[in-house]
Design a protein around this motif. Structure first.
Motif, PDB file in Angstrom:
ATOM      1  N   ARG A   1       0.850  -1.201   0.000  1.00 44.74           N
ATOM      2  CA  ARG A   1       0.000   0.000   0.000  1.00 44.74           C
ATOM      3  C   ARG A   1       0.882   1.246   0.000  1.00 44.74           C
ATOM      4  NH1 ARG A   1      -3.173   3.582   3.145  1.00 44.74           N
ATOM      5  NH2 ARG A   1      -5.358   3.647   2.492  1.00 44.74           N
ATOM      6  N   LEU A   2       0.578   2.178  -0.938  1.00 46.17           N
ATOM      7  CA  LEU A   2       1.349   3.407  -1.069  1.00 46.17           C
ATOM      8  C   LEU A   2       0.688   4.593  -0.390  1.00 46.17           C
ATOM      9  CD1 LEU A   2       2.341   3.107  -4.855  1.00 46.17           C
ATOM     10  CD2 LEU A   2       3.627   2.326  -2.850  1.00 46.17           C
ATOM     11  N   GLY A   3      -0.602   4.495  -0.121  1.00 53.09           N
ATOM     12  CA  GLY A   3      -1.310   5.616   0.489  1.00 53.09           C
ATOM     13  C   GLY A   3      -2.786   5.548   0.170  1.00 53.09           C
ATOM     14  N   ASP A   4      -3.451   6.669   0.335  1.00 59.95           N
ATOM     15  CA  ASP A   4      -4.871   6.738   0.022  1.00 59.95           C
ATOM     16  C   ASP A   4      -5.084   6.740  -1.490  1.00 59.95           C
ATOM     17  OD1 ASP A   4      -5.480   6.813   2.708  1.00 59.95           O
ATOM     18  OD2 ASP A   4      -5.505   9.022   2.791  1.00 59.95           O
ATOM     19  N   ARG A   5      -6.326   6.545  -1.860  1.00 61.28           N
ATOM     20  CA  ARG A   5      -6.663   6.365  -3.273  1.00 61.28           C
ATOM     21  C   ARG A   5      -6.201   7.519  -4.152  1.00 61.28           C
ATOM     22  NH1 ARG A   5     -12.692   4.775  -5.433  1.00 61.28           N
ATOM     23  NH2 ARG A   5     -12.367   5.171  -7.652  1.00 61.28           N
ATOM     24  N   ASP A   6      -6.337   8.752  -3.675  1.00 60.06           N
ATOM     25  CA  ASP A   6      -6.014   9.923  -4.482  1.00 60.06           C
ATOM     26  C   ASP A   6      -4.617  10.470  -4.213  1.00 60.06           C
ATOM     27  OD1 ASP A   6      -8.515   9.886  -5.704  1.00 60.06           O
ATOM     28  OD2 ASP A   6      -9.432  11.060  -4.081  1.00 60.06           O
ATOM     29  N   ASP A   7      -3.797   9.752  -3.450  1.00 56.65           N
ATOM     30  CA  ASP A   7      -2.433  10.205  -3.199  1.00 56.65           C
ATOM     31  C   ASP A   7      -1.575  10.038  -4.452  1.00 56.65           C
ATOM     32  OD1 ASP A   7      -3.064  10.874  -0.639  1.00 56.65           O
ATOM     33  OD2 ASP A   7      -2.148   9.095   0.297  1.00 56.65           O
ATOM     34  N   ALA A   8      -0.486  10.789  -4.495  1.00 54.57           N
ATOM     35  CA  ALA A   8       0.457  10.671  -5.606  1.00 54.57           C
ATOM     36  C   ALA A   8       1.391   9.484  -5.365  1.00 54.57           C
ATOM     37  CB  ALA A   8       1.271  11.954  -5.742  1.00 54.57           C
TER      38      ALA A   8
END
Length: 283
Positions: free
Chosen positions: A159-166
């Motif tokens: 997981r890299l972050g939230d859905r709209d994160d860069a």
């Protein structure tokens, strides 16, 4: 002979006309309205004064209409409309990626009906030796490591972050941008971009536009280059710093949602740099 009577050279005396006093102005009885002629007299005097003092009035000027849009503005509006259609476009499509210094690769793009997306990038990590997939779902933004020659392990996702994160730069293959966040940049007419019509490469359907950034920034909002779209919003061609993307065939239908390639595990995502190879003699 009788003498004729001499005529008198004296001029006859003019008898002055007797002085007649002016007729007195009688006041109007109380309650009696003024005649219409007297009421209109001040207005008439004002009109006559205006005509003689100021001269004839200038004819009214027609309202100024909005200027016609410049050709560059027209191209900007067209591209923004096509990018907006691309954001609403749900499909499964295959693209060829070339011009990156390596072999031509096949990129698979999936835009699901629920708004989730996935881009499979062969050779997208570890210096081109590992295949990955980037995906955004309601649960977040993920990088999935796929089985490949350089990494034969089963697929797993980080997981890299939230859905709209860069996507973090150190793990960013950049191929997904024309299908995701760069569409929002092209749609936003406030973004400092210069857009002009461009000639479509041979065999590329749709309309093409040359896009340049006019902002003096070290991090431009997107790669400058050539962007082509079909009338329905399908991206058909991109030539930019990330390489050249070309639609390889007609798009297919979109799934309801995109599945992750494997389970989500704890651990670091694969970076762009090639894995360090231990030198001989080191343990």
């Amino acid at each position: 002979m009788h003498d004729r009577p001499r005529r008198s050279l004296r001029r006859p005396t003019v008898v002055p006309t007797p002085f007649r006093p002016a007729l007195p102005v009688l006041p109007l009885p109380p309650g009696l309205p003024l005649p219409p002629v007297l009421l209109a007299l001040p207005v008439l005097l004002v009109l006559l004064t205006g005509c003689t003092a100021d001269g004839p009035s200038a004819p009214p000027t027609a309202p100024v209409s909005d200027p016609a849009p410049a050709p560059g503005d027209t191209a900007r509006e067209e591209l923004a409309a096509l990018a907006a259609a691309a954001r609403d476009r749900h499909l499964t499509a295959r693209y060829t990626l070339s011009g990156t210094g390596g072999p031509t690769r096949d990129i698979t793009v999936t835009s699901a009906n629920d708004g989730s997306w996935r881009v499979d990038v062969p050779g997208g990590a570890l210096g081109g030796t590992a295949d990955i997939a980037l995906a955004a779902t309601p649960a977040g933004l993920f990088q999935c490591a796929l089985p490949s020659a350089g990494r034969p392990d089963p697929a797993t996702c980080a997981r890299l972050g939230d859905r709209d994160d860069a996507v973090p730069r150190r793990v960013d293959p950049r191929v997904q941008h024309p299908f995701t966040d760069w569409l929002a940049v092209l749609t936003d007419r406030r973004t400092a971009l210069s857009v002009s019509a461009a000639t479509a490469p041979a065999g590329v359907p749709g309309r093409c536009y040359a896009v340049e950034s006019t902002a003096a920034s070290l991090t431009p909002p997107l790669d400058v280059g050539i962007y082509c779209f079909a009338p329905d919003g399908t991206l058909t061609f991109v030539r930019a710093a990330l390489g050249t993307l070309t639609l390889a065939g007609p798009p297919g239908p979109a799934p309801d949602t995109v599945p992750l390639a494997g389970p989500v595990v704890a651990g670091e995502p694969l970076g762009q740099q090639a894995a360090a190879v231990p030198s001989p003699g080191t343990s």
